[in-house]
Design an enzyme around this catalytic site. Structure first.
Site, PDB file in Angstrom:
ATOM      1  N   TYR A 124     -29.889 -69.194 -73.372  1.00  0.00           N
ATOM      2  CA  TYR A 124     -30.192 -68.750 -74.738  1.00  0.00           C
ATOM      3  C   TYR A 124     -29.905 -67.253 -74.819  1.00  0.00           C
ATOM      4  O   TYR A 124     -30.286 -66.502 -73.914  1.00  0.00           O
ATOM      5  CB  TYR A 124     -31.681 -69.024 -74.958  1.00  0.00           C
ATOM      6  CG  TYR A 124     -32.206 -68.758 -76.348  1.00  0.00           C
ATOM      7  CD1 TYR A 124     -32.190 -69.753 -77.318  1.00  0.00           C
ATOM      8  CD2 TYR A 124     -32.770 -67.526 -76.679  1.00  0.00           C
ATOM      9  CE1 TYR A 124     -32.705 -69.520 -78.578  1.00  0.00           C
ATOM     10  CE2 TYR A 124     -33.288 -67.285 -77.934  1.00  0.00           C
ATOM     11  CZ  TYR A 124     -33.243 -68.289 -78.885  1.00  0.00           C
ATOM     12  OH  TYR A 124     -33.770 -68.063 -80.129  1.00  0.00           O
ATOM     13  N   ARG A 221     -38.622 -74.339 -53.680  1.00  0.00           N
ATOM     14  CA  ARG A 221     -39.482 -74.170 -54.859  1.00  0.00           C
ATOM     15  C   ARG A 221     -40.596 -75.195 -54.956  1.00  0.00           C
ATOM     16  O   ARG A 221     -41.541 -74.986 -55.711  1.00  0.00           O
ATOM     17  CB  ARG A 221     -38.635 -74.172 -56.140  1.00  0.00           C
ATOM     18  CG  ARG A 221     -37.558 -73.084 -56.166  1.00  0.00           C
ATOM     19  CD  ARG A 221     -38.121 -71.692 -55.949  1.00  0.00           C
ATOM     20  NE  ARG A 221     -37.092 -70.657 -56.057  1.00  0.00           N
ATOM     21  CZ  ARG A 221     -37.349 -69.367 -55.976  1.00  0.00           C
ATOM     22  NH1 ARG A 221     -38.576 -68.928 -55.774  1.00  0.00           N
ATOM     23  NH2 ARG A 221     -36.385 -68.479 -56.058  1.00  0.00           N
TER      24      ARG A 221
HETATM   25  O1  LIG Z   1     -40.834 -66.180 -54.698  1.00  0.00           O
HETATM   26  C1  LIG Z   1     -39.918 -65.445 -55.078  1.00  0.00           C
HETATM   27  C2  LIG Z   1     -39.997 -64.071 -55.058  1.00  0.00           C
HETATM   28  C3  LIG Z   1     -38.919 -63.335 -55.489  1.00  0.00           C
HETATM   29  N1  LIG Z   1     -37.795 -63.929 -55.947  1.00  0.00           N
HETATM   30  C4  LIG Z   1     -36.649 -63.133 -56.434  1.00  0.00           C
HETATM   31  C5  LIG Z   1     -36.530 -63.143 -57.928  1.00  0.00           C
HETATM   32  C6  LIG Z   1     -36.143 -61.756 -58.250  1.00  0.00           C
HETATM   33  O2  LIG Z   1     -34.752 -61.607 -58.111  1.00  0.00           O
HETATM   34  C7  LIG Z   1     -36.796 -60.916 -57.167  1.00  0.00           C
HETATM   35  C8  LIG Z   1     -38.179 -60.418 -57.482  1.00  0.00           C
HETATM   36  O3  LIG Z   1     -38.937 -61.473 -58.025  1.00  0.00           O
HETATM   37  P1  LIG Z   1     -40.538 -61.464 -58.155  1.00  0.00           P
HETATM   38  O4  LIG Z   1     -41.086 -61.321 -56.762  1.00  0.00           O
HETATM   39  O5  LIG Z   1     -40.807 -60.260 -59.029  1.00  0.00           O
HETATM   40  O6  LIG Z   1     -40.880 -62.787 -58.839  1.00  0.00           O
HETATM   41  O7  LIG Z   1     -36.835 -61.777 -56.043  1.00  0.00           O
HETATM   42  C9  LIG Z   1     -37.710 -65.282 -55.974  1.00  0.00           C
HETATM   43  O8  LIG Z   1     -36.687 -65.816 -56.376  1.00  0.00           O
HETATM   44  N2  LIG Z   1     -38.761 -66.007 -55.516  1.00  0.00           N
END
Ligand SMILES: O=c1ccn([C@H]2C[C@H](O)[C@@H](COP(=O)(O)O)O2)c(=O)[nH]1
Length: 308
Positions: A124, A221
């Site tokens: 989107y 995930r």
């Molecule tokens: O569990 C996680 C933590 C980080 N990230 C990636 C997503 C972003 O590119 C970066 C920071 O993400 P956050 O930790 O802010 O969600 O790392 C993930 O994909 N999964």
């Protein structure tokens, strides 16, 4: 280029050798709600048609045997082959199956999701369209405390008073939506107007991925270490595809999702019955967790003095 040459290409339409059925049962989409405003819908599947009596798993076997005679082998043999391919990481045949999803999720989840670069994405556009007045707003029970042992995550619930404070803070940032639309009405460009919105705002995309890469996504995930909100989406996706490729999904659970990977040092610890030969605290803890999961006895000796 001479288009006549193309017009002269003779296409042979080979009739199906057996009867086929639609693996999505003629549906427009299979849809699941996630949280208050999110959703995942399976929009299409490749293969979409499977021989009657088989599932879309047949396409994995077909590719592995590079054969057009689907159905010449027994279904039980096909299952054995799929499980063999999975165990031995012969991944290419799993790439022959693809799924297309329509996903609606908050921007902070989309940021984690987009890291899986092996998918095709069409999102989107907040330059082209107005962002929806929809925000991820957890219920009080879902407000988690920062974990001390794990810097990334949070599992335990937060005390009620602070949780309420957090939810009030969300109410405040969500109220900025009105300012966003007011400014758009005054002529502000959408591409700039959106930058004042919080990352809890919802976006959506079409996401197409092959089964091999989808299993990689799901392994990470659906894992308990992933952030709960994206895990809810991953579990939903697994539920959606399990009906379509049940044999591959069972192999995924048996050989990937619920499997345990052992390192050389861990194998050595099992063989010797001694503590793991490392001074790394985190590595030792990981082995301790696996040892318990495997039901193995504690070593007699004390582990080496540990450092972080
Ligand atoms: O569990 C996680 C933590 C980080 N990230 C990636 C997503 C972003 O590119 C970066 C920071 O993400 P956050 O930790 O802010 O969600 O790392 C993930 O994909 N999964």
């Amino acid at each position: 280029m001479d288009l006549n040459e193309i017009n002269n290409i003779k296409i042979e339409e080979i009739p199906a050798e057996c009867e086929y059925y639609d693996v999505m049962k003629g549906s427009h989409r299979h849809s699941v709600k996630v949280h208050d405003h999110g959703s995942v819908a399976l929009v299409d599947s490749m293969p979409r048609l499977a021989p009657v009596g088989q599932t879309a798993d047949f396409a994995i076997v077909q590719a592995a045997r590079v054969s057009y005679g689907a159905g010449t082998k027994k279904v039980s043999e096909d299952k054995g082959l799929i499980r063999y391919l999975f165990r031995h990481q012969h991944t290419s045949p799993f790439e022959m199956v693809e799924f297309k999803f329509h996903c609606v999720m908050p921007v902070f989840i989309a940021r984690q999701w987009i890291r899986h670069r092996t998918a095709n994405v069409n999102e989107y556009s907040a330059r082209y369209s107005v962002m929806p007045d929809k925000f991820y707003h957890p219920s009080a029970n879902d407000v988690r405390k920062q974990s001390v042992s794990n810097r990334q995550g949070g599992e335990e619930p937060l005390d009620t008073k602070t949780a309420e404070e957090f939810l009030e803070y969300l109410d405040q940032v969500e109220a900025s939506y009105k300012t966003y639309t007011n400014l758009l009405d005054k002529g502000l460009s959408r591409e700039l107007g959106r930058i004042g919105l919080p990352v809890s705002v919802y976006t959506e995309w079409y996401w197409k991925i092959d089964l091999h890469n989808l299993f990689h996504f799901l392994r990470l995930r659906m894992d308990s270490h992933s952030q709960k909100e994206i895990r809810d989406y991953a579990n939903t996706i697994f539920a959606l595809i399990r009906n379509i490729v049940p044999v591959a999904c069972e192999a995924f659970v048996d050989y990937s999702f619920e499997s345990i990977k052992l390192t050389r040092l861990e194998i050595e610890a099992i063989r010797s019955g001694k503590p793991i030969n490392t001074t790394n605290k985190r590595e030792a803890q990981e082995w301790e967790d696996k040892r318990k999961q495997l039901g193995l006895p504690e070593p007699d000796e004390q582990p080496k003095s540990e450092s972080a």
